[in-house]
Design a protein around this motif. Structure first.
Motif, short mmCIF file in Angstrom:
data_model
loop_
_atom_site.label_atom_id
_atom_site.label_comp_id
_atom_site.label_asym_id
_atom_site.label_seq_id
_atom_site.Cartn_x
_atom_site.Cartn_y
_atom_site.Cartn_z
N ALA A 1 0.83 -1.20 0.00
CA ALA A 1 0.00 0.00 0.00
C ALA A 1 0.87 1.25 0.00
O ALA A 1 1.98 1.26 0.51
N GLY A 2 0.33 2.29 -0.56
CA GLY A 2 1.00 3.58 -0.55
C GLY A 2 1.75 3.88 -1.83
O GLY A 2 1.85 3.06 -2.73
N MET B 1 3.87 1.86 -5.74
CA MET B 1 3.37 2.14 -7.09
C MET B 1 4.52 2.37 -8.06
O MET B 1 5.56 2.88 -7.70
N TRP C 1 -1.79 13.16 -3.58
CA TRP C 1 -2.00 12.00 -2.70
C TRP C 1 -2.22 12.53 -1.30
O TRP C 1 -1.36 13.21 -0.75
N ASP D 1 -6.66 9.14 0.26
CA ASP D 1 -6.13 8.23 -0.75
C ASP D 1 -5.31 7.12 -0.11
O ASP D 1 -5.40 5.96 -0.50
N GLN D 2 -4.50 7.49 0.88
CA GLN D 2 -3.68 6.50 1.56
C GLN D 2 -4.54 5.48 2.30
O GLN D 2 -4.30 4.27 2.21
N SER E 1 -7.66 4.66 1.67
CA SER E 1 -8.37 3.85 0.69
C SER E 1 -7.45 2.80 0.07
O SER E 1 -7.85 1.65 -0.12
N ASP E 2 -6.21 3.18 -0.20
CA ASP E 2 -5.25 2.24 -0.78
C ASP E 2 -4.90 1.14 0.21
O ASP E 2 -4.74 -0.01 -0.16
N GLU E 3 -4.80 1.49 1.48
CA GLU E 3 -4.48 0.50 2.51
C GLU E 3 -5.63 -0.46 2.76
O GLU E 3 -5.41 -1.59 3.19
N PHE F 1 -7.76 -1.61 0.47
CA PHE F 1 -8.06 -2.45 -0.70
C PHE F 1 -7.53 -3.85 -0.47
O PHE F 1 -6.45 -4.00 0.07
#
Length: 80
Positions: free
Chosen positions: A48-49, A53, A60, A64-65, A67-69, A71
């Motif tokens: 994540a993070g 990527m 960012w 966003d962080q 939400s990415d964590e 997933f």
């Protein structure tokens, strides 16, 4: 030069390009950052993070962080 000769030159150039780029394309995955171990990752999930990527997003933030964590969880993060 005839059309057939141009086609042969183009095909040879494309073959050389694929030979040079082919090894890199086979070992790198789109979502993973360079150096991220994707081959031994059974689920094929990146870290994540932004660090995980391949390309850095222009903006960012904390949402966003979070939400990415979260997933691939079905629930949204609590920071909304």
């Amino acid at each position: 030069m005839s059309l057939l000769q141009w086609a042969a030159v183009g095909a040879a150039g494309y073959a050389i390009y694929r030979a040079v780029q082919g090894k890199k394309a086979e070992t790198s995955h789109v979502a993973f950052a360079d150096g991220e171990p994707a081959d031994k990752n059974f689920a094929q999930v990146r870290s994540a993070g932004v660090e995980g990527m391949r390309s850095d997003p222009k903006q960012w933030d904390k949402t966003d962080q979070a939400s990415d964590e979260s997933f691939p969880a079905s629930d949204p993060p609590a920071t909304y």
